[in-house]
Design an enzyme around this catalytic site. Structure first.
Site, PDB file in Angstrom:
ATOM      1  CB  CYS A 159       0.687 -10.995   3.899  1.00 31.96           C
ATOM      2  SG  CYS A 159       2.007  -9.968   4.485  1.00 31.96           S
ATOM      3  CD  GLU A 192      -5.400  -8.615   7.378  1.00 32.77           C
ATOM      4  OE1 GLU A 192      -5.731  -7.748   6.811  1.00 32.77           O
ATOM      5  OE2 GLU A 192      -4.586  -9.546   7.084  1.00 32.77           O
TER       6      GLU A 192
END
Length: 257
Positions: free
Chosen positions: A2, A103
């Site tokens: 993340c 992402e």
């Protein structure tokens, strides 16, 4: 992993979900990046509190942060054992409010960013750890790392790691740090189930941390995904000024015609 996330819910909605007494007023953020201050929920003297901490954990034993790697994530599989995280895991667990994250999927000549968010909408809480680093002159810096685990299901198409999300009914258990049952706490560190999150491709404008606007989370078309990145052109060097020629009968004052 993340490395970027967003907070778009109203402060009142986040306060209601996480149950802290503080009433901070903060704007929506669409491209939160490491080293920036981020909202964190902790337990202090038995009450939940809202804090701002730097994203990028610095263990208390680090002497010079400039020579220490930036720890924005902690792996769930080793969080109990790694020297950088084990004390925080036992005593300083926290939650990071978010509404989704980004992402980047590898493929072709570039990585394509995707926005990933809960299927039902609304804020979520990332599992995280925090530490207070004290400098040589007594200065203090609160820092935080988000915990990740192995992805499963459709999310593996984007990346092999995902941030751990704690369900609201488990907030209290995660934030409790009585050190009595680490196995029960470790059981919370699991990836989201199939269908809990959805995702779509977004503009590569999110690649630049300076960009922070609602357009970053909007879906783009398949044609835009396949389109080549815009060519980067170098600005032309400034042209040298050419001094006008002065004739013999021109007194040097020039002419309007």
């Amino acid at each position: 992993m993340c490395g970027r996330f967003v907070i778009t819910s109203a402060p009142a909605a986040i306060r209601q979900l996480f149950g802290y007494a503080d009433q901070p007023n903060f704007p929506s953020r669409y491209n939160i990046a490491p080293t920036q201050p981020i909202p964190v929920v902790i337990v202090d003297e038995g009450a939940r509190r809202f804090r701002l901490m730097r994203w990028g954990l610095i263990p208390s034993w680090v002497k010079d942060p400039r020579t220490f790697s930036l720890l924005i994530n902690a792996r769930a599989e080793t969080v109990q054992d790694k020297p950088a995280f084990r004390n925080a895991f036992r005593r300083r667990r926290c939650l990071v409010p978010a509404d989704g994250y980004y992402e980047w999927k590898a493929g072709g000549s570039r990585k394509q960013p995707y926005f990933i968010h809960p299927a039902g909408g609304g804020p979520i809480g990332f599992a995280a750890l925090w530490e207070t680093w004290t400098g040589p002159n007594g200065e203090e810096l609160d820092t935080v790392a988000i915990i990740t685990t192995a992805a499963r299901g459709g999310l593996t198409d984007l990346h092999d790691r995902v941030p751990v999300t704690i369900a609201p009914h488990q907030f209290a258990r995660w934030l409790e740090t009585d050190e009595t049952d680490s196995g029960e706490v470790m059981a919370l560190l699991r990836p989201p189930g199939e269908g809990e999150f959805v995702w779509h491709p977004v503009s590569t404008a999110v690649n630049r941390t300076a960009n922070d606007n609602p357009q970053l989370i909007l879906p783009i078309t398949a044609e835009e995904v396949e389109a080549p990145p815009p060519a980067v052109t170098k600005p032309s060097p400034p042209k040298r000024a050419v001094r006008p020629k002065i004739s013999a009968d021109d007194s040097g004052q020039g002419s309007l015609f």
